[in-house]
Design a protein around this motif. Structure first.
Motif, mmCIF file in Angstrom:
data_model
loop_
_atom_site.group_PDB
_atom_site.id
_atom_site.type_symbol
_atom_site.label_atom_id
_atom_site.label_comp_id
_atom_site.label_asym_id
_atom_site.label_seq_id
_atom_site.Cartn_x
_atom_site.Cartn_y
_atom_site.Cartn_z
ATOM 1 N N TRP A 103 0.832 -1.204 0.000
ATOM 2 C CA TRP A 103 0.000 0.000 0.000
ATOM 3 C C TRP A 103 0.863 1.248 0.000
ATOM 4 C CZ3 TRP A 103 -4.646 1.417 -1.219
ATOM 5 C CH2 TRP A 103 -5.194 2.591 -0.713
ATOM 6 N N ASN A 104 1.963 1.230 0.744
ATOM 7 C CA ASN A 104 2.875 2.370 0.746
ATOM 8 C C ASN A 104 3.535 2.544 -0.621
ATOM 9 O OD1 ASN A 104 2.399 3.104 3.415
ATOM 10 N ND2 ASN A 104 3.982 1.736 4.206
ATOM 11 N N ARG A 105 3.826 1.427 -1.293
ATOM 12 C CA ARG A 105 4.375 1.538 -2.655
ATOM 13 C C ARG A 105 3.359 2.184 -3.593
ATOM 14 N NH1 ARG A 105 5.106 -2.614 -5.588
ATOM 15 N NH2 ARG A 105 4.361 -4.324 -4.254
ATOM 16 N N TYR A 106 2.092 1.811 -3.420
ATOM 17 C CA TYR A 106 1.054 2.441 -4.242
ATOM 18 C C TYR A 106 0.977 3.935 -3.959
ATOM 19 C CZ TYR A 106 -3.496 4.427 -5.118
ATOM 20 O OH TYR A 106 -4.496 5.279 -5.491
ATOM 21 N N ARG A 107 0.994 4.299 -2.698
ATOM 22 C CA ARG A 107 0.889 5.717 -2.351
ATOM 23 C C ARG A 107 2.062 6.513 -2.922
ATOM 24 N NH1 ARG A 107 0.265 6.253 3.868
ATOM 25 N NH2 ARG A 107 -0.341 8.384 3.359
#
Length: 884
Positions: A516-520
């Motif tokens: 999710w942090n990679r997506y953000r």
């Protein structure tokens, strides 16, 4: 021979492990983002479960003392029961009776055939986002376990001193970490993590993403440090033993720690943190003054701390700090809340309470619910209500307010009892510190969400347990309503069930958090790329192109797929994956022979009149091949998002955009769009997507209505409207319908400038001149000098040199210290061949921006042309040099 055997016994080791586990909750767990975020919540949960298991092990294998079942535990027990009731399915009759707001806001769920086709009937829970409520319940259970263990462990004044020492240590550790990270981490958190939206070197924020929560944590810790400084009466100067001398230096060491904490708190520049600290200091000083605890020695130690803070602030940009504190001391609400965001979200929550007052909208649902009650949009979403009292009322309704009132009443009751206890120096010092900690928490929660941050909430809970202990005395005394239980097997069974539930609820989000942090991060980079595209439209006549970031879209898809696999109950991940699939589909339109995007295929299907969904699929398969899978995947994830959270408006829009896959008519998808508009009546992007859908469906009147409403809300969607519609109709029509201001007017101008219609351009110039004359910006908005400079550029684009110079002169009158304004004026004079007038302005710009080769070249060119003109004049036959 020395024996290596040691007298190791469970009875001695287990109490130590219990203290270490409880210490880790207080000191170590806050270093994981303060407990905020999916991964950080898991760390806090592990610490809480470990603490509970350590207590059980001590009861079984150590020195059992029995569980103290206090009336204090009734409040968290009732809170847990209420959250459970919010997430269990209820009969429709009961739901409609006790929460009528659900039927009002979710009309599509009342027997909708469309949703029934997706396997969804009516909404069955009080919570409007059960997954978020389950997370809230898991965190509440963690708090309850920490509270339970603290209640068992804190049995004496020595235990009270130990816990306050831990709180003081936690604040010093966090302050030191924050200062070290600020000066050395180059904007990254923990020296390695680059947050998509925050930097660690803008302000001191420690392990917290939000500096206000960091400041609140330090302020509460500062009160515990004050306790350490004043708790011990200074020993007489004569006949001091060495151990006494060591104790004499401890207050000095604590005063240095206090200086570090105060320095870090001030360097956070948190107005809320400073205000709550002032309130806490006032409470602390009132208690200590009333009980006569502060003498010359303590004042001297505080002076040492103050000097250290003053010296430390010399390392900091004091203007930033004083500017924010001046806002706080100005007494102006507009200065403190410049954009009006806090007042807007408070008002929205008041309206939400009016509709969900009986049962609330569900724990953890604030971010989903508040758009229903906003009267305008803001660029940043409000994850919380910026007021703990209002958020409890919105999410938990009347029962939540009752539990909050009971908690406040309990605190007041214990505080009054503690005040009546015959005072000793130790008791009074502790009472002042605990009262200050709780005052800081109560005050700061009036304009922030510190109760929703595990680190700050844990400190407040421990302060309540300490207050209870000093009110009733040591363990030999029993509190009213207190009983003891030896049913450790039952307690262990409940603990095992709770730990399993917490792991089931918090585990998947924690495992998915790296993806999710990679997506953000990819999303943040894509937004920057899109922002560049928007700025390009402002200065060029080309249409908006948002398909250039295909690699970033691919990164988003990869990260979101991993997120959904790890956490299939994330409505946000499903929705974003659906939307990214649709963006990817449009980005691939250049690779298809037809060059058609989603809207084109939607129009084609609606126009062809297919007989069945299978016929639609067959035609699309032949037209777009494997890309058809993107559409079906987008539809599947949009449906999953809506099923998990019915308050996702863009989920309904995605379903409406893909409704043509079922061979439905344009009118069949109208309920989906109506539901989306009901959920976010002032979200500009939602309104734009609805308007775009209506435009594709040839519902021109409805499309114009939604697009106008979208354009009235600030955001990048305004440029999407400009790119779609500006230049497609006469300028008079566009201005009448959309009334653009200076945030979008330059983009509109570029679209009509490309067409070159003199009538449209003249009308736009008159309109822009009127808007410039009327422009009265707020302090955070674009200065008027730039407005007149932009207007001058518009006149220059049509060759009106005189008006261009007049506008840049007006810009100079507004503020001549802006390099871009002075350069624009110099350039206008240069283009008018007034080189002698242009040179002073260009030279001024070069002096302030010497590394700009364009400015230097323009200055040299101006000087060369001025000299050439001078030579030409002196070489004419009429010049005196030629007359002999």
């Amino acid at each position: 021979m020395v024996s290596l055997a040691t007298d190791w016994r469970w009875e001695d080791v287990l109490p130590q492990w219990l203290d270490r586990c409880l210490w880790s909750v207080v000191v170590l767990a806050p270093l994981a983002w303060g407990g905020r975020g999916d991964g950080a919540r898991a760390v806090y949960a592990l610490a809480a479960i470990a603490t509970m298991l350590a207590w059980l092990a001590n009861e079984w294998f150590g020195r059992p003392k029995g569980a103290r079942l206090s009336s204090m535990l009734l409040i968290p027990t009732l809170a847990v029961a209420w959250l459970v009731l919010q997430i269990v399915p209820l009969p429709s009759v009961v739901l409609d009776a006790i929460s009528p707001g659900i039927a009002v806001n979710l009309p599509l769920w009342n027997g909708s055939e469309y949703l029934q086709a997706l396997g969804v009937d009516r909404w069955r829970t009080l919570s409007l986002h059960p997954t978020s409520s389950q997370v809230s319940l898991a965190v509440l259970l963690c708090h309850a376990m920490v509270l339970f263990v603290a209640l068992q462990r804190i049995r004496s004044r020595a235990d009270v001193a130990m816990v306050l020492r831990w709180i003081a240590q936690a604040s010093i550790v966090m302050a030191l970490f924050g200062l070290l990270q600020y000066f050395t981490a180059d904007g990254r958190f923990f020296w390695v993590f680059e947050h998509p939206f925050r930097r660690s070197d803008n302000y001191v924020c420690g392990a917290f993403i939000n500096r206000n929560h960091f400041a609140s944590f330090l302020a509460m810790g500062a009160a515990a440090i004050a306790y350490q400084i004043v708790r011990v009466e200074p020993a007489p100067t004569s006949n001091r033993q060495p151990a006494t001398r060591v104790r004499e230096y401890q207050p000095l060491a604590w005063s240095v720690g206090l200086a570090v904490v105060l320095l870090a708190m001030l360097m956070s520049a948190s107005r809320g943190g400073v205000l709550s600290a002032v309130i806490g200091t006032t409470v602390l000083a009132a208690v200590y003054w009333r009980r006569k605890l502060v003498g010359g020695k303590q004042l001297g130690l505080l002076a040492v701390a103050a000097v250290a803070v003053g010296v430390g602030l010399t390392l900091y940009n004091e203007d930033r700090l004083t500017g924010r504190l001046e806002d706080l001391t100005s007494g102006s609400v507009d200065a403190i809340d410049r954009l009006g965001g806090r007042r807007a979200i408070w008002a929205a929550n008041v309206r939400a309470v009016g509709q969900f007052w009986m049962t609330g909208a569900g724990a953890g649902t604030h971010q989903d619910v508040y758009p229903l009650f906003m009267t305008r949009s803001y660029p940043t979403p409000f994850t919380h209500a910026e007021n703990g009292y209002l958020q409890i009322a919105t999410e938990l309704g009347l029962p939540g307010l009752g539990l909050l009132a009971a908690t406040l009443g309990y605190v007041a009751w214990r505080a009054a009892a503690a005040w009546r206890v015959p005072p000793t120096r130790e008791h009074s010092a502790c009472l002042g510190a605990v009262a200050a900690i709780l005052a800081i928490s109560l005050v700061h929660s009036a304009f922030d969400f510190v109760w929703y941050i595990p680190a700050t909430m844990t400190t407040a809970l421990l302060a309540i347990v300490v207050l209870r202990r000093i009110a009733i005395g040591d363990a030999a005394k029993s509190a009213p309503g207190e009983a003891r239980s030896s049913k450790n097997f039952e307690i262990a069974s409940v603990t095992l069930a709770i730990a399993s539930y917490i792991a089931m609820v918090l585990g998947p989000p924690a495992l998915a958090s790296p993806a999710w942090n990679r997506y953000r991060a990819a999303s943040a980079r894509l937004k920057l790329a899109q922002q560049s595209a928007y700025e390009h439209v402002e200065n060029n006549s080309s249409r908006l192109d948002l398909t250039s970031g295909t690699q970033l879209l691919a990164d988003e898809i990869d990260a979101l797929r991993t997120t959904v696999e790890a956490n299939p109950h994330s409505a946000a991940a499903h929705l974003r994956l659906s939307r990214v699939y649709l963006q990817w589909f449009d980005a691939r339109s250049e690779l298809r022979p037809s060059r058609m995007n989603l809207g084109n295929y939607q129009q084609a299907v609606l126009a062809n009149g297919f007989q069945s969904p299978e016929a639609v699929d067959g035609w699309l398969q032949s037209a777009i091949g494997d890309d058809l899978r993107l559409l079906h995947a987008a539809r599947r994830h949009a449906a999953a998002a809506v099923q998990l959270s019915p308050l996702e408006p863009l989920g309904y829009v995605c379903l409406a955009n893909l409704d043509f896959l079922s061979n439905r008519s344009a009118t069949d998808s109208q309920p989906l769009l109506t539901q989306a508009a009901r959920l976010s009546p002032y979200d500009g992007m939602v309104l734009f997507e609805i308007g775009k859908h209506q435009l594709v469906s040839h519902q021109q009147k409805s499309a114009l209505e939604y697009l106008v409403r979208s354009f009235q809300q600030e955001g990048n969607h305004q440029f999407l409207v400009v790119s779609m519609l500006a230049g497609q109709a006469p300028a008079a029509s566009f201005l009448e319908n959309f009334a653009p201001d200076w945030k979008t007017l330059r983009s509109v101008w570029q679209r009509y400038l490309a067409d070159g219609n003199p009538g449209d351009l003249g009308l736009l110039l008159a309109y822009a001149r009127q808007k410039a004359d009327e422009y009265d910006p707020l302090p955070h908005e674009v200065p008027p000098a730039y407005i007149w400079m932009w207007l001058g550029e518009m006149y220059g684009a049509v060759g009106n040199i005189d008006e261009r110079i007049a506008c840049t002169e007006r810009a100079m009158q507004q503020n001549a210290s802006f390099v871009s304004v002075r350069k624009a004026h110099g350039r206008a004079l240069f283009d008018a061949e007034r080189y002698a007038d242009a040179e002073p302005h260009l030279r001024w710009c070069v002096a302030r921006d010497p590394s700009n080769p364009g400015l230097r070249q323009l200055l040299q060119l101006s000087a060369a042309r001025r000299h050439r003109n001078h030579r030409t004049l002196t070489a004419t036959p009429n010049s005196p040099s030629m007359v002999r």
